[in-house]
Write an enzyme that holds these catalytic residues in place. Structure first.
Site, short mmCIF file in Angstrom:
data_model
loop_
_atom_site.label_atom_id
_atom_site.label_comp_id
_atom_site.label_asym_id
_atom_site.label_seq_id
_atom_site.Cartn_x
_atom_site.Cartn_y
_atom_site.Cartn_z
N HIS A 67 13.15 -0.91 -3.02
CA HIS A 67 12.53 0.28 -3.26
C HIS A 67 11.27 0.96 -2.64
O HIS A 67 10.76 1.87 -2.92
CB HIS A 67 12.19 0.18 -4.96
CG HIS A 67 10.85 -0.75 -4.97
ND1 HIS A 67 10.83 -2.25 -4.84
CD2 HIS A 67 9.64 -0.53 -5.44
CE1 HIS A 67 9.50 -2.78 -4.94
NE2 HIS A 67 8.76 -1.85 -5.23
N HIS A 82 7.38 4.59 -0.98
CA HIS A 82 7.92 3.87 -2.44
C HIS A 82 8.77 4.90 -2.82
O HIS A 82 8.64 6.00 -3.32
CB HIS A 82 6.56 3.77 -3.11
CG HIS A 82 6.91 3.30 -4.27
ND1 HIS A 82 7.50 3.56 -5.33
CD2 HIS A 82 6.37 1.80 -4.61
CE1 HIS A 82 7.95 2.52 -6.42
NE2 HIS A 82 7.03 1.48 -5.77
#
Length: 163
Positions: A67, A82
């Site tokens: 992620h 992110h």
């Protein structure tokens, strides 16, 4: 003519790692990013699923959940991409990594492919913060773009000038 005996200031230009709508970090619906606890930066709401290297550097972090991607450039700037919010909960589903920790990367090199449709349906948000995690007390100046749309590898999102 005077000679600069102090040397030239380092300057890093961080290009957009993904195409999409530019979002000020303060508008990211997560206080960790909006209150800049992770560092100074900017965010993009992706319009495609291709994440590329924003500069020449090294992959310093790529969690199993895929992620997020941590990179470092030659000047020691640490950048975190992110992808989405609370996407760690997806346990890697929707992400296909093209690199691993320790890899050297070149600007524009593919880092990750996203299943954008899956992420839009299953993540809290797909807004993607891009932060300089070692910006606090670095003495470096960070200039953010005023562009509203970013094109991966083309748009300069921010410029870091400093020691």
């Amino acid at each position: 003519m005077l000679k600069n005996i102090f040397g030239k200031k380092q300057r890093t230009m961080l290009h957009a790692p993904v195409s999409g709508k530019v979002v000020p970090l303060e508008e990211v619906p997560d206080p960790v990013f909006s209150e800049k606890m992770m560092g100074e930066g900017i965010a993009i709401t992706p319009t495609d699923g291709n994440i590329i290297a924003p500069f020449d550097g090294e992959i310093v972090q790529l969690p199993e959940t895929k992620h997020a991607i941590g990179l470092m450039d030659k000047d020691g700037n640490e950048v975190l991409i992110h992808i989405g919010l609370d996407t760690v909960e997806l346990k890697g589903e929707g992400f296909t990594a093209k690199v691993k920790a320790g890899d050297a990367v070149s600007a524009g090199q593919p880092l990750m492919e996203l299943d954008l449709e899956y992420l839009q349906e299953n993540a809290k948000s797909i807004v993607t913060p891009i932060v300089i995690t070692n910006s606090a007390n670095s003495g470096k100046e960070i200039q953010l773009t005023e562009e509203k749309e970013a094109s991966a590898g083309v748009t300069v999102l921010l410029t870091i000038t400093g020691k």
